[in-house]
Motif scaffolding. Structure first.
Motif, PDB file in Angstrom:
ATOM      1  N   GLY A 269       0.794  -1.218   0.000  1.00 10.07           N
ATOM      2  CA  GLY A 269       0.000   0.000   0.000  1.00 10.07           C
ATOM      3  C   GLY A 269       0.830   1.275   0.000  1.00 10.07           C
ATOM      4  O   GLY A 269       0.293   2.374   0.200  1.00 10.07           O
ATOM      5  N   ILE A 270       2.138   1.161  -0.257  1.00  5.14           N
ATOM      6  CA  ILE A 270       3.004   2.343  -0.282  1.00  5.14           C
ATOM      7  C   ILE A 270       2.907   3.038  -1.637  1.00  5.14           C
ATOM      8  O   ILE A 270       2.950   4.270  -1.727  1.00  5.14           O
ATOM      9  CB  ILE A 270       4.464   1.933   0.021  1.00  5.14           C
ATOM     10  CG1 ILE A 270       4.558   1.301   1.406  1.00  5.14           C
ATOM     11  CG2 ILE A 270       5.399   3.133  -0.083  1.00  5.14           C
ATOM     12  CD1 ILE A 270       5.912   0.680   1.697  1.00  5.14           C
ATOM     13  N   LEU A 271       2.776   2.265  -2.695  1.00  2.57           N
ATOM     14  CA  LEU A 271       2.628   2.807  -4.044  1.00  2.57           C
ATOM     15  C   LEU A 271       1.189   2.604  -4.506  1.00  2.57           C
ATOM     16  O   LEU A 271       0.525   1.637  -4.102  1.00  2.57           O
ATOM     17  CB  LEU A 271       3.588   2.105  -5.012  1.00  2.57           C
ATOM     18  CG  LEU A 271       5.086   2.326  -4.758  1.00  2.57           C
ATOM     19  CD1 LEU A 271       5.915   1.483  -5.729  1.00  2.57           C
ATOM     20  CD2 LEU A 271       5.454   3.801  -4.890  1.00  2.57           C
ATOM     21  N   PRO A 272       0.677   3.490  -5.354  1.00  2.00           N
ATOM     22  CA  PRO A 272      -0.726   3.387  -5.794  1.00  2.00           C
ATOM     23  C   PRO A 272      -0.975   2.139  -6.625  1.00  2.00           C
ATOM     24  O   PRO A 272      -0.191   1.799  -7.513  1.00  2.00           O
ATOM     25  CB  PRO A 272      -0.925   4.659  -6.628  1.00  2.00           C
ATOM     26  CG  PRO A 272       0.449   5.105  -7.019  1.00  2.00           C
ATOM     27  CD  PRO A 272       1.355   4.690  -5.914  1.00  2.00           C
ATOM     28  N   ALA A 273      -2.063   1.453  -6.329  1.00  2.00           N
ATOM     29  CA  ALA A 273      -2.409   0.232  -7.052  1.00  2.00           C
ATOM     30  C   ALA A 273      -2.669   0.510  -8.524  1.00  2.00           C
ATOM     31  O   ALA A 273      -2.508  -0.371  -9.378  1.00  2.00           O
ATOM     32  CB  ALA A 273      -3.637  -0.424  -6.411  1.00  2.00           C
ATOM     33  N   ALA A 274      -3.062   1.743  -8.850  1.00  4.84           N
ATOM     34  CA  ALA A 274      -3.371   2.102 -10.238  1.00  4.84           C
ATOM     35  C   ALA A 274      -2.125   2.481 -11.032  1.00  4.84           C
ATOM     36  O   ALA A 274      -2.218   2.781 -12.231  1.00  4.84           O
ATOM     37  CB  ALA A 274      -4.358   3.269 -10.256  1.00  4.84           C
ATOM     38  N   MET A 275      -0.966   2.462 -10.402  1.00  5.08           N
ATOM     39  CA  MET A 275       0.278   2.837 -11.073  1.00  5.08           C
ATOM     40  C   MET A 275       0.548   1.911 -12.254  1.00  5.08           C
ATOM     41  O   MET A 275       0.481   0.692 -12.141  1.00  5.08           O
ATOM     42  CB  MET A 275       1.437   2.762 -10.078  1.00  5.08           C
ATOM     43  CG  MET A 275       2.811   2.996 -10.664  1.00  5.08           C
ATOM     44  SD  MET A 275       4.107   2.797  -9.406  1.00  5.08           S
ATOM     45  CE  MET A 275       4.018   1.033  -9.073  1.00  5.08           C
ATOM     46  N   ASN A 334       1.100  11.114 -20.451  1.00  3.95           N
ATOM     47  CA  ASN A 334       1.631  12.352 -19.878  1.00  3.95           C
ATOM     48  C   ASN A 334       2.009  12.251 -18.404  1.00  3.95           C
ATOM     49  O   ASN A 334       2.767  13.073 -17.890  1.00  3.95           O
ATOM     50  CB  ASN A 334       0.625  13.491 -20.066  1.00  3.95           C
ATOM     51  CG  ASN A 334       0.475  13.870 -21.534  1.00  3.95           C
ATOM     52  OD1 ASN A 334       1.448  13.886 -22.266  1.00  3.95           O
ATOM     53  ND2 ASN A 334      -0.759  14.154 -21.952  1.00  3.95           N
ATOM     54  N   GLY A 335       1.463  11.285 -17.670  1.00  4.38           N
ATOM     55  CA  GLY A 335       1.771  11.202 -16.244  1.00  4.38           C
ATOM     56  C   GLY A 335       1.281   9.905 -15.636  1.00  4.38           C
ATOM     57  O   GLY A 335       0.448   9.199 -16.213  1.00  4.38           O
ATOM     58  N   GLY A 336       1.836   9.585 -14.453  1.00  2.71           N
ATOM     59  CA  GLY A 336       1.371   8.419 -13.713  1.00  2.71           C
ATOM     60  C   GLY A 336       1.976   7.100 -14.124  1.00  2.71           C
ATOM     61  O   GLY A 336       1.448   6.044 -13.768  1.00  2.71           O
ATOM     62  N   ALA A 337       3.096   7.152 -14.860  1.00  2.40           N
ATOM     63  CA  ALA A 337       3.712   5.908 -15.326  1.00  2.40           C
ATOM     64  C   ALA A 337       5.154   5.806 -14.861  1.00  2.40           C
ATOM     65  O   ALA A 337       5.858   6.805 -14.741  1.00  2.40           O
ATOM     66  CB  ALA A 337       3.650   5.825 -16.850  1.00  2.40           C
ATOM     67  N   VAL A 338       5.578   4.573 -14.608  1.00  3.99           N
ATOM     68  CA  VAL A 338       6.986   4.264 -14.354  1.00  3.99           C
ATOM     69  C   VAL A 338       7.483   3.461 -15.552  1.00  3.99           C
ATOM     70  O   VAL A 338       6.898   2.426 -15.898  1.00  3.99           O
ATOM     71  CB  VAL A 338       7.174   3.445 -13.068  1.00  3.99           C
ATOM     72  CG1 VAL A 338       8.641   3.055 -12.888  1.00  3.99           C
ATOM     73  CG2 VAL A 338       6.681   4.225 -11.859  1.00  3.99           C
ATOM     74  N   ILE A 339       8.537   3.950 -16.188  1.00  7.04           N
ATOM     75  CA  ILE A 339       9.027   3.337 -17.422  1.00  7.04           C
ATOM     76  C   ILE A 339      10.440   2.809 -17.189  1.00  7.04           C
ATOM     77  O   ILE A 339      11.367   3.577 -16.918  1.00  7.04           O
ATOM     78  CB  ILE A 339       9.032   4.363 -18.577  1.00  7.04           C
ATOM     79  CG1 ILE A 339       7.626   4.940 -18.778  1.00  7.04           C
ATOM     80  CG2 ILE A 339       9.552   3.724 -19.867  1.00  7.04           C
ATOM     81  CD1 ILE A 339       7.585   6.190 -19.632  1.00  7.04           C
ATOM     82  N   LEU A 340      10.591   1.492 -17.261  1.00  8.28           N
ATOM     83  CA  LEU A 340      11.902   0.862 -17.151  1.00  8.28           C
ATOM     84  C   LEU A 340      12.376   0.516 -18.550  1.00  8.28           C
ATOM     85  O   LEU A 340      11.692  -0.212 -19.283  1.00  8.28           O
ATOM     86  CB  LEU A 340      11.825  -0.421 -16.320  1.00  8.28           C
ATOM     87  CG  LEU A 340      11.711  -0.319 -14.798  1.00  8.28           C
ATOM     88  CD1 LEU A 340      10.374   0.266 -14.387  1.00  8.28           C
ATOM     89  CD2 LEU A 340      11.894  -1.685 -14.160  1.00  8.28           C
TER      90      LEU A 340
END
Length: 468
Positions: A269-275, A334-340
């Motif tokens: 629950g530290i990072l948003p589930a919708a991430m 535009n936002g809300g994403a983590v890209i590896l």
């Protein structure tokens, strides 16, 4: 008995060391030189020995700077045996095919460039997919940790867990020749203790001579817990400002480790589930599949998760992007994403296109989680460049830059010293590090014990034997 040095000498890449004993020539690693400068000529140079005379290659692990010139070795006449762990063998196949593809693509690009601007012959690919495929014919016995392999009269090799990436190993050679006896230990690249997924490096055996890496020989890593907390905070801060997080990621080990912590952050629950998380690296995707097939390399926690039928690398909103079109589409978010995306040092790969779209944005964040060699695009950004030139453009650096070295797959100064202390070595050769770092680490070694420290130059040859 002799040892000679042919790569990673006062440098961080191109690991390649040659042992001569009892009429045999044994190569430990055959890596590619990497970095910001044009290294195509250096990689294409003579090895400093005849490839056809090498009897064995002992491969410590599958990173390109340790295995990347194996196809060239075969192309130039090597017909011996390559010995590695099973996991290294699988990962090396992936790495070398990818490298060959890049070599061929670069050669085609240069051919078009030369056709327009020069009458000279364009440079050829260092090696081709055919060369890489031929290389796999010479992979022979698979090493098991701490099980000796007799490779020739008077020569036994034993692989020990290095904890660096999947299948990585320290290589221990017990050498006998004409009444002389010498135990030589190659560290390969050593991992850091207490990491997720892989086991810690094994305590090394006693040795007369040690050849060891010094990547982080001048510093201590930040604690892993603090590093994870900073990663989570970087994501929260970036999302709050409506931006995306770009993580330049090494395909082997680092990508899997970051996926582990992202999954854990969501579950706790530290990072948003919708991430939304995008793994935009074909090599990292394939490497993750290979990880799933080698449970013999896991630590207890990872092994337990797999036994429960849980995948430690999976998130509900994880997007796997193999196709280039899917990769390009990510930049419309535009936002809300983590890209590896690779490569970790930003010297190539899809991450450069993501940087082009995000580096100038004030609400974006670039999170570096690994080592960046001098001259690389990653190092320039880390060192505070206000603008960088790549992909044909000058790009302003306005994004938030994070450097979190606690995720490093390399041991830090104190871990290196502790590992070395187990060996009781009389002589130590320092390799695989920047020259100033080597000199700093040499002082620590001399202060910690009784060992002669040598920082070899490329092509230097040393006698190994002692009379025992």
């Amino acid at each position: 008995m002799r040892i000679s040095f042919h790569g990673a000498d006062q440098d961080v890449t191109g690991s390649c060391h040659l042992i001569q004993c009892a009429g045999k020539k044994i190569l430990i690693d055959c890596g590619m030189f990497q970095g910001g400068r044009d290294l195509s000529e250096e990689n294409a140079e003579d090895f400093g020995f005849a490839a056809s005379e090498i009897d064995y290659v002992l491969l410590t692990h599958a990173h390109l700077d340790h295995c990347g010139r194996l196809p060239l070795l075969v192309k130039r006449g090597f017909r011996g045996e390559i010995i590695a762990t099973a996991a290294t063998k699988d990962l090396a196949r992936l790495v070398l095919l990818d490298s060959a593809h890049l070599q061929e693509s670069e050669a085609k690009f240069q051919a078009k460039k030369f056709a327009r601007h020069s009458d000279a012959e364009p440079p050829e690919a260092l090696y081709t997919l055919y060369d890489a495929t031929r290389c796999f014919d010479y992979f022979g016995r698979e090493a098991q940790y701490e099980h000796g392999i007799h490779i020739a009269p008077g020569i036994t090799v034993t692989f020990y867990e290095a904890g660096h990436i999947l299948g990585s190993a320290c290589v221990y050679l017990d050498l006998k020749e004409e009444g002389k006896h010498c135990r030589v230990l190659f560290s390969g690249d050593l991992g850091s203790n207490g990491r997720k997924i892989l086991r810690d490096p094994a305590p090394p055996p006693k040795a007369d001579v040690v050849v060891m890496e010094t990547t982080y020989g001048d510093r201590l890593h930040r604690s892993l817990d603090d590093s994870v907390a900073e990663l989570y905070q970087a994501i929260h801060t970036t999302f709050a400002h409506g931006g995306n997080v770009i993580i330049p990621t090494f395909a082997l080990e680092r990508a899997q480790e970051i996926l582990w912590y992202l999954r854990e952050g969501v579950e706790r629950g530290i990072l948003p589930a919708a991430m939304h998380v995008f793994l935009d690296s074909p090599m990292a995707i394939s490497a993750t599949e290979i990880f799933r097939h080698h449970p013999e390399c896991y630590d207890e926690e990872s092994a337990s998760l797999f036994k429960q039928g849980r995948d430690p690398f999976h998130l509900s909103n994880l997007h796997i992007t193999r196709d280039l079109a899917d990769s390009m589409a990510i930049n419309r978010i535009n936002g809300g994403a983590v890209i590896l995306a690779g490569s970790g040092m930003c010297t190539g790969g899809r991450v450069r296109h993501h940087l082009k779209h995000h580096l100038w944005r004030k609400n974006a964040s670039i999170v570096f989680v690994g080592f960046a060699a001098k001259g690389t695009l990653a190092r320039k950004i880390i060192d505070g460049a206000r603008s960088v030139y790549f992909l044909g453009e000058d790009i302003s650096v306005n994004a938030n830059i994070y450097t979190i070295n606690g995720f490093s797959a390399h041991a830090d100064r104190d871990e290196l010293l502790a590992w070395h202390q187990h060996t009781h070595a009389k002589k130590t050769f320092l390799v695989h590090g920047e020259e100033d770092v080597m000199h700093i680490f040499a002082k620590h070694l001399k202060g910690a014990g009784h060992t002669d420290v040598i920082i070899p130059s490329k092509s230097q040859v040393f006698e190994l034997c002692n009379n025992q």
